[in-house]
Motif scaffolding. Structure first.
Motif, mmCIF file in Angstrom:
data_model
loop_
_atom_site.group_PDB
_atom_site.id
_atom_site.type_symbol
_atom_site.label_atom_id
_atom_site.label_comp_id
_atom_site.label_asym_id
_atom_site.label_seq_id
_atom_site.Cartn_x
_atom_site.Cartn_y
_atom_site.Cartn_z
ATOM 1 N N ILE A 39 -0.938 0.452 1.675
ATOM 2 C CA ILE A 39 -1.464 0.034 0.369
ATOM 3 C C ILE A 39 -2.409 1.081 -0.238
ATOM 4 O O ILE A 39 -3.178 0.780 -1.150
ATOM 5 N N ALA A 40 -2.314 2.324 0.230
ATOM 6 C CA ALA A 40 -3.159 3.389 -0.327
ATOM 7 C C ALA A 40 -2.894 3.574 -1.816
ATOM 8 O O ALA A 40 -3.825 3.792 -2.603
ATOM 9 N N LYS A 41 -1.643 3.457 -2.239
ATOM 10 C CA LYS A 41 -1.300 3.666 -3.638
ATOM 11 C C LYS A 41 -1.808 2.549 -4.542
ATOM 12 O O LYS A 41 -1.785 2.686 -5.757
ATOM 13 N N GLN A 42 -2.241 1.455 -3.953
ATOM 14 C CA GLN A 42 -2.827 0.358 -4.723
ATOM 15 C C GLN A 42 -4.353 0.388 -4.650
ATOM 16 O O GLN A 42 -5.030 -0.532 -5.123
ATOM 17 N N THR A 43 -4.900 1.449 -4.055
ATOM 18 C CA THR A 43 -6.328 1.525 -3.753
ATOM 19 C C THR A 43 -7.013 2.618 -4.560
ATOM 20 O O THR A 43 -6.523 3.749 -4.631
ATOM 21 N N GLY A 73 -1.881 10.147 -4.174
ATOM 22 C CA GLY A 73 -1.528 9.186 -3.132
ATOM 23 C C GLY A 73 -2.331 7.906 -3.203
ATOM 24 O O GLY A 73 -2.129 6.992 -2.404
ATOM 25 N N PHE A 74 -3.254 7.838 -4.191
ATOM 26 C CA PHE A 74 -4.073 6.648 -4.392
ATOM 27 C C PHE A 74 -3.876 6.146 -5.829
ATOM 28 O O PHE A 74 -3.374 6.871 -6.689
ATOM 29 N N ARG A 75 -4.274 4.927 -6.072
ATOM 30 C CA ARG A 75 -4.142 4.362 -7.413
ATOM 31 C C ARG A 75 -4.945 5.185 -8.409
ATOM 32 O O ARG A 75 -4.516 5.460 -9.525
ATOM 33 N N LYS A 76 -6.125 5.590 -8.007
ATOM 34 C CA LYS A 76 -7.022 6.367 -8.853
ATOM 35 C C LYS A 76 -7.987 7.110 -7.938
ATOM 36 O O LYS A 76 -8.387 6.601 -6.904
ATOM 37 N N VAL A 77 -8.351 8.332 -8.310
ATOM 38 C CA VAL A 77 -9.367 9.085 -7.575
ATOM 39 C C VAL A 77 -10.564 9.287 -8.485
ATOM 40 O O VAL A 77 -10.444 9.833 -9.585
ATOM 41 N N ILE A 78 -11.721 8.804 -8.034
ATOM 42 C CA ILE A 78 -12.960 8.864 -8.814
ATOM 43 C C ILE A 78 -13.970 9.695 -8.016
ATOM 44 O O ILE A 78 -14.196 9.407 -6.842
ATOM 45 N N VAL A 115 -8.840 6.832 10.379
ATOM 46 C CA VAL A 115 -8.443 5.422 10.394
ATOM 47 C C VAL A 115 -6.996 5.210 10.814
ATOM 48 O O VAL A 115 -6.168 6.118 10.743
ATOM 49 N N SER A 116 -6.712 3.984 11.224
ATOM 50 C CA SER A 116 -5.369 3.559 11.601
ATOM 51 C C SER A 116 -4.493 3.361 10.366
ATOM 52 O O SER A 116 -5.012 3.162 9.259
ATOM 53 N N PRO A 117 -3.164 3.327 10.571
ATOM 54 C CA PRO A 117 -2.256 3.064 9.439
ATOM 55 C C PRO A 117 -2.416 1.665 8.853
ATOM 56 O O PRO A 117 -1.975 1.418 7.738
ATOM 57 N N ASN A 118 -3.038 0.740 9.593
ATOM 58 C CA ASN A 118 -3.213 -0.620 9.083
ATOM 59 C C ASN A 118 -4.670 -0.947 8.756
ATOM 60 O O ASN A 118 -5.021 -2.108 8.562
ATOM 61 N N PHE A 119 -5.517 0.085 8.671
ATOM 62 C CA PHE A 119 -6.933 -0.118 8.386
ATOM 63 C C PHE A 119 -7.154 -0.863 7.068
ATOM 64 O O PHE A 119 -7.897 -1.848 7.003
ATOM 65 N N LEU A 120 -6.520 -0.382 5.997
ATOM 66 C CA LEU A 120 -6.730 -0.999 4.687
ATOM 67 C C LEU A 120 -6.209 -2.429 4.639
ATOM 68 O O LEU A 120 -6.836 -3.309 4.036
ATOM 69 N N GLU A 121 -5.072 -2.677 5.273
ATOM 70 C CA GLU A 121 -4.526 -4.029 5.291
ATOM 71 C C GLU A 121 -5.463 -4.965 6.047
ATOM 72 O O GLU A 121 -5.742 -6.088 5.601
#
Length: 321
Positions: A39-43, A73-78, A115-121
């Protein structure tokens, strides 16, 4: 600054905030691991890039700026790009204040966290699952030990200590902490024999940081969060298998030495995560294990040395030459 924060738009995931300065290799590793999450692209990824305080910071700082300029690779970079050196604490606090003006929750990572591949989830599902739980303070991605007792449960709740190496928190949880954890609050705990004994019985580090917080309650560290958890009966949620590894134990961490075991910590390599169990499985055994670790972290003699040094610097500061 690459882009400015606007009014929060509909987003499926809490934003991730990473403060950094010049550890370009660690920072890149942190972000690339984060990008592997489904879900990186939604983050939204928010970076607090501090300005170099000395020449030795310059090379790593420029490498990070170049990397951020092409990052995707992310929704937005700030990026909050400082024009002067803020220092670690101010860089973090200033960015968090701006984040909370636009988001109801966020995920914090240090730039040496992998981080792990499931960290964000895991963190996002935890923020949703426990949003209305009055006894939860944060969703932590790090697990202190690799041998946490468990059955089929994938997570556990504990009250012995906070870890800031990758955690998610709601705005209302953090605001409750700030409203409660004042200087007068800490002084009352120190002056009350019952709460003073409770802090000392927990660990010497708990007592030490209670003394420090009574002097400066604006401290926001894993130790002050842990004191709040102790007195206000707040839990943190942790995974049975850690979602975070701290690579700062190669000696580059601000408060880390060199620890090969920490660098080689086992990470969860699963792509997805589900909360299974109640989180209360083996609670006493886990909290006893964590409490023993806290007590070993700082002995009574070590605590006394820290306090005496604080008093000496407070009343007999070194004169500038």
């Amino acid at each position: 600054m690459l882009t400015k924060i606007k009014t929060q738009e509909l987003c499926l995931a809490s934003p991730v905030f990473i403060p950094t300065l010049c550890r370009s290799e660690h920072f890149r590793k942190c972000v690339e691991a984060l990008k592997r999450n489904s879900i990186a692209k939604q983050t939204d990824l928010i970076i607090g890039l501090d300005y170099p305080a000395k020449d030795s910071h310059q090379k790593g700082y420029e490498e990070i700026r170049l990397y951020l300029a092409t990052l995707s690779g992310f929704r937005k970079v700030i990026v909050f790009e400082r024009e002067e050196n803020f220092g670690s604490a101010r860089n973090i606090e200033d960015a968090i204040q701006k984040i909370l003006e636009n988001y109801d929750s966020f995920i914090y990572l240090e730039d040496d966290n992998e981080v792990s591949p499931n960290f964000l989830e895991y963190v996002n599902k935890g923020l949703v699952k426990f949003k209305d739980s009055p006894s939860v303070f944060a969703i932590c991605g790090y697990s202190f030990y690799d041998d946490i007792p468990h059955d089929n449960n994938t997570f556990y709740r504990q009250n012995r200590g906070m870890c800031v190496w990758g955690y998610g928190i709601h705005k209302k949880w953090l605001e409750a902490y700030r409203q409660c954890f004042t200087r007068s609050y800490c002084l009352k705990k120190l002056l009350n024999p019952i709460t003073l004994f409770k802090a000392a019985a927990c660990s010497c580090s708990t007592l030490l940081f209670l003394v420090m917080a009574a002097k400066n309650s604006k401290l926001c560290t894993d130790n002050t969060y842990s004191i709040y958890m102790l007195f206000e009966s707040k839990d943190v949620i942790m995974p049975v298998v850690s979602k975070v590894r701290n690579n700062g134990f190669d000696g580059t961490g601000e408060h880390c030495g060199i620890n090969e075991k920490m660098i080689k910590k086992v990470l969860d390599e699963q792509s997805g995560f589900e909360f299974i169990g109640s989180g209360m499985e083996y609670r006493k055994e886990i909290e006893d294990k964590l409490l023993l670790g806290k007590r070993r972290y700082m002995t009574f003699g070590c605590m006394c040395k820290h306090i005496s040094r604080m008093i000496r610097y407070r009343f007999f500061p070194k004169k500038e030459l």
